[in-house]
Enzyme design. Structure first.
Site, PDB file in Angstrom:
ATOM      1  N   TYR A 159       0.853  -1.200   0.000  1.00 41.80           N
ATOM      2  CA  TYR A 159       0.000   0.000   0.000  1.00 41.80           C
ATOM      3  C   TYR A 159       0.887   1.248   0.000  1.00 41.80           C
ATOM      4  O   TYR A 159       0.656   2.186  -0.768  1.00 41.80           O
ATOM      5  CB  TYR A 159      -0.940  -0.001   1.219  1.00 41.80           C
ATOM      6  CG  TYR A 159      -1.815   1.237   1.260  1.00 41.80           C
ATOM      7  CD1 TYR A 159      -2.765   1.476   0.264  1.00 41.80           C
ATOM      8  CD2 TYR A 159      -1.676   2.185   2.274  1.00 41.80           C
ATOM      9  CE1 TYR A 159      -3.552   2.638   0.283  1.00 41.80           C
ATOM     10  CE2 TYR A 159      -2.460   3.334   2.297  1.00 41.80           C
ATOM     11  CZ  TYR A 159      -3.395   3.558   1.296  1.00 41.80           C
ATOM     12  OH  TYR A 159      -4.164   4.696   1.310  1.00 41.80           O
ATOM     13  N   LEU A 191      -4.821   9.187   9.185  1.00 39.18           N
ATOM     14  CA  LEU A 191      -5.987   8.364   9.553  1.00 39.18           C
ATOM     15  C   LEU A 191      -7.311   9.097   9.354  1.00 39.18           C
ATOM     16  O   LEU A 191      -7.534  10.165   9.925  1.00 39.18           O
ATOM     17  CB  LEU A 191      -5.881   7.961  11.025  1.00 39.18           C
ATOM     18  CG  LEU A 191      -4.778   6.960  11.391  1.00 39.18           C
ATOM     19  CD1 LEU A 191      -4.677   6.817  12.912  1.00 39.18           C
ATOM     20  CD2 LEU A 191      -5.046   5.608  10.742  1.00 39.18           C
TER      21      LEU A 191
HETATM   22  P1  NDP Z   1     -13.595   4.239   0.829  1.00 37.99           P
HETATM   23  O1  NDP Z   1     -13.379   2.768   0.868  1.00 37.99           O
HETATM   24  O2  NDP Z   1     -14.638   4.820   1.697  1.00 37.99           O
HETATM   25  O3  NDP Z   1     -13.841   4.714  -0.679  1.00 37.99           O
HETATM   26  C1  NDP Z   1     -13.099   4.189  -1.730  1.00 37.99           C
HETATM   27  C2  NDP Z   1     -13.742   4.568  -3.049  1.00 37.99           C
HETATM   28  O4  NDP Z   1     -12.914   4.068  -4.112  1.00 37.99           O
HETATM   29  C3  NDP Z   1     -15.115   3.967  -3.236  1.00 37.99           C
HETATM   30  O5  NDP Z   1     -15.990   4.943  -3.761  1.00 37.99           O
HETATM   31  C4  NDP Z   1     -14.895   2.852  -4.241  1.00 37.99           C
HETATM   32  O6  NDP Z   1     -16.038   2.749  -5.093  1.00 37.99           O
HETATM   33  C5  NDP Z   1     -13.729   3.392  -5.051  1.00 37.99           C
HETATM   34  N1  NDP Z   1     -12.987   2.316  -5.706  1.00 37.99           N
HETATM   35  C6  NDP Z   1     -12.233   1.351  -5.120  1.00 37.99           C
HETATM   36  N2  NDP Z   1     -11.761   0.503  -6.052  1.00 37.99           N
HETATM   37  C7  NDP Z   1     -12.236   0.940  -7.256  1.00 37.99           C
HETATM   38  C8  NDP Z   1     -12.108   0.486  -8.577  1.00 37.99           C
HETATM   39  N3  NDP Z   1     -11.388  -0.602  -8.882  1.00 37.99           N
HETATM   40  N4  NDP Z   1     -12.722   1.175  -9.573  1.00 37.99           N
HETATM   41  C9  NDP Z   1     -13.443   2.277  -9.279  1.00 37.99           C
HETATM   42  N5  NDP Z   1     -13.613   2.760  -8.042  1.00 37.99           N
HETATM   43  C10 NDP Z   1     -13.014   2.094  -7.037  1.00 37.99           C
HETATM   44  O7  NDP Z   1     -12.160   4.869   1.191  1.00 37.99           O
HETATM   45  P2  NDP Z   1     -11.632   6.385   1.299  1.00 37.99           P
HETATM   46  O8  NDP Z   1     -12.661   7.355   0.920  1.00 37.99           O
HETATM   47  O9  NDP Z   1     -10.977   6.504   2.603  1.00 37.99           O
HETATM   48  O10 NDP Z   1     -10.475   6.306   0.199  1.00 37.99           O
HETATM   49  C11 NDP Z   1     -10.371   7.201  -0.868  1.00 37.99           C
HETATM   50  C12 NDP Z   1      -8.904   7.384  -1.203  1.00 37.99           C
HETATM   51  O11 NDP Z   1      -8.235   7.968  -0.083  1.00 37.99           O
HETATM   52  C13 NDP Z   1      -8.133   6.098  -1.497  1.00 37.99           C
HETATM   53  O12 NDP Z   1      -7.256   6.345  -2.568  1.00 37.99           O
HETATM   54  C14 NDP Z   1      -7.342   5.857  -0.215  1.00 37.99           C
HETATM   55  O13 NDP Z   1      -6.163   5.129  -0.455  1.00 37.99           O
HETATM   56  C15 NDP Z   1      -7.047   7.267   0.207  1.00 37.99           C
HETATM   57  N6  NDP Z   1      -6.735   7.498   1.605  1.00 37.99           N
HETATM   58  C16 NDP Z   1      -7.557   7.094   2.612  1.00 37.99           C
HETATM   59  C17 NDP Z   1      -7.236   7.372   3.923  1.00 37.99           C
HETATM   60  C18 NDP Z   1      -8.076   6.903   5.069  1.00 37.99           C
HETATM   61  O14 NDP Z   1      -7.544   6.757   6.192  1.00 37.99           O
HETATM   62  N7  NDP Z   1      -9.365   6.680   4.888  1.00 37.99           N
HETATM   63  C19 NDP Z   1      -6.052   8.149   4.260  1.00 37.99           C
HETATM   64  C20 NDP Z   1      -5.235   8.490   3.138  1.00 37.99           C
HETATM   65  C21 NDP Z   1      -5.586   8.203   1.873  1.00 37.99           C
HETATM   66  P3  NDP Z   1     -16.700   1.382  -5.605  1.00 37.99           P
HETATM   67  O15 NDP Z   1     -16.395   0.322  -4.583  1.00 37.99           O
HETATM   68  O16 NDP Z   1     -18.140   1.694  -5.755  1.00 37.99           O
HETATM   69  O17 NDP Z   1     -16.046   1.142  -6.926  1.00 37.99           O
HETATM   70  C1  8X3 Z   2      -4.487   5.621   4.670  1.00 37.24           C
HETATM   71  C2  8X3 Z   2      -3.832   6.101   5.917  1.00 37.24           C
HETATM   72  O1  8X3 Z   2      -2.175   5.531   7.752  1.00 37.24           O
HETATM   73  O2  8X3 Z   2      -3.586   3.742   6.932  1.00 37.24           O
HETATM   74  O3  8X3 Z   2      -3.768   5.959   3.546  1.00 37.24           O
HETATM   75  O4  8X3 Z   2      -1.806   4.543   5.586  1.00 37.24           O
HETATM   76  S1  8X3 Z   2      -2.812   4.917   6.559  1.00 37.24           S
END
Ligand code: NDP
Ligand code: 8X3
Length: 259
Positions: A159, A191
């Site tokens: 990741y 987070l």
């Molecule tokens: P969620 O799981 O709540 O949302 C993820 C979204 O990505 C969903 O809408 C899902 O839609 C979509 N998605 C996943 N795989 C696919 C795919 N193959 N094709 C199209 N859409 C896809 O997570 P977050 O909102 O937290 O995550 C959003 C972004 O933020 C990610 O890139 C994550 O790595 C990043 N992030 C998250 C953090 C956290 O702590 N939450 C911190 C830092 C970064 P669907 O399943 O309908 O396709």
């Molecule tokens: C998501 C935040 O700290 O799990 O990107 O990597 S952490």
């Protein structure tokens, strides 16, 4: 002034869904994308109900695709109706962590899911959208990275590698698109409580809850707020990189928990 159009990948949950609501509330037209069609349709209805003008043009347009499928991505973007073709801002948000294993025990399936979605998926969508931005003489790409793209933590291996790639691609895009007036921003959160940890732990809700125990994580609205801020700076200002953590977090492995 004509309302601007933003395309958000992964708008069915978490950050993407919050961004769709925020930008729509501020009068933007939003192209909402993801794999879960029922959620896209529910969000479209919600946004049109809240902010749509009766008899006016639509403000939300759902697009269904898996970012890993380049053919599907290209088809979805090229077949956008004419009045949705001009994309001012692209948010590359769709992504996930899958698994939390030491490298020697990692699952090949998890690794492929992360690399194919977080890195190749971001490339597929960017490749399909950027030529239109160049044609229109500008645009803005906001990549959702992570603190995992700034540092590496135990069991974060693949990741973290995928988010380091997002960090590098953000810089590379900014360089290559410089002459085309396209801004490129990265938002790198720590987070944040969304469906992220449920997905990472393959649906194990108990493990997912432990991640946020005794601390106040960021919310999806916090990230939507930053995306909106970045997207609404004057045209000569580009926010390059926003690293944001909860107050209770100082580094990936340094979290202050109460109780
Ligand atoms: P969620 O799981 O709540 O949302 C993820 C979204 O990505 C969903 O809408 C899902 O839609 C979509 N998605 C996943 N795989 C696919 C795919 N193959 N094709 C199209 N859409 C896809 O997570 P977050 O909102 O937290 O995550 C959003 C972004 O933020 C990610 O890139 C994550 O790595 C990043 N992030 C998250 C953090 C956290 O702590 N939450 C911190 C830092 C970064 P669907 O399943 O309908 O396709
Ligand atoms: C998501 C935040 O700290 O799990 O990107 O990597 S952490």
């Amino acid at each position: 002034m004509e309302p601007k159009t933003i395309l958000i990948t992964g708008a069915t949950s978490g950050f993407g869904e919050a961004m769709a609501r925020r930008f729509a509330a501020e009068g933007w037209r939003v192209i909402i994308t993801g794999r879960r069609t029922e959620r896209l349709e529910a969000l479209r209805k919600e946004l049109e109900g809240l902010h749509g003008r009766i008899d006016g043009p639509a403000i939300a347009h759902p697009l269904h695709f898996d970012v890993r499928d380049n053919t599907g991505v290209e088809q979805a973007i090229t077949t956008l109706p004419d009045d949705w073709k001009r994309i001012d801002v692209l948010v590359n948000n769709a992504g996930l962590a899958a698994g939390f294993d030491p490298i020697q025990e990692g699952s090949l399936e998890d690794w492929n899911r992360m690399l194919d979605t977080n890195v190749k998926g971001l490339l597929h969508v960017s490749r399909a959208v950027i030529p239109g931005m160049i044609e229109h003489g500008g645009g803005h790409i906001i990549n959702i990275g992570s603190v995992a793209g700034k540092e590496v933590y135990p069991r974060g291996n693949v990741y973290c590698a995928s988010k380091h790639a997002v960090d590098a691609l953000t810089k590379g895009m900014r360089q290559d698109l410089l002459a085309h007036g396209i801004r490129v921003t990265q938002i790198a959160p720590g987070l944040a409580e969304t469906e992220f940890s449920n997905v990472r732990f393959h649906g194990d809700a108990h493990k997912a809850q432990q991640v946020y125990l005794g601390m106040k994580p960021l919310s999806a609205d916090d990230i939507a707020d930053l995306a909106f801020f970045a997207a609404t700076r004057p045209p000569h200002v580009c926010i390059n990189d926003l690293v944001v953590m909860p107050t209770a977090q100082a580094a990936s492995t340094m979290v202050h928990r109460k109780g």
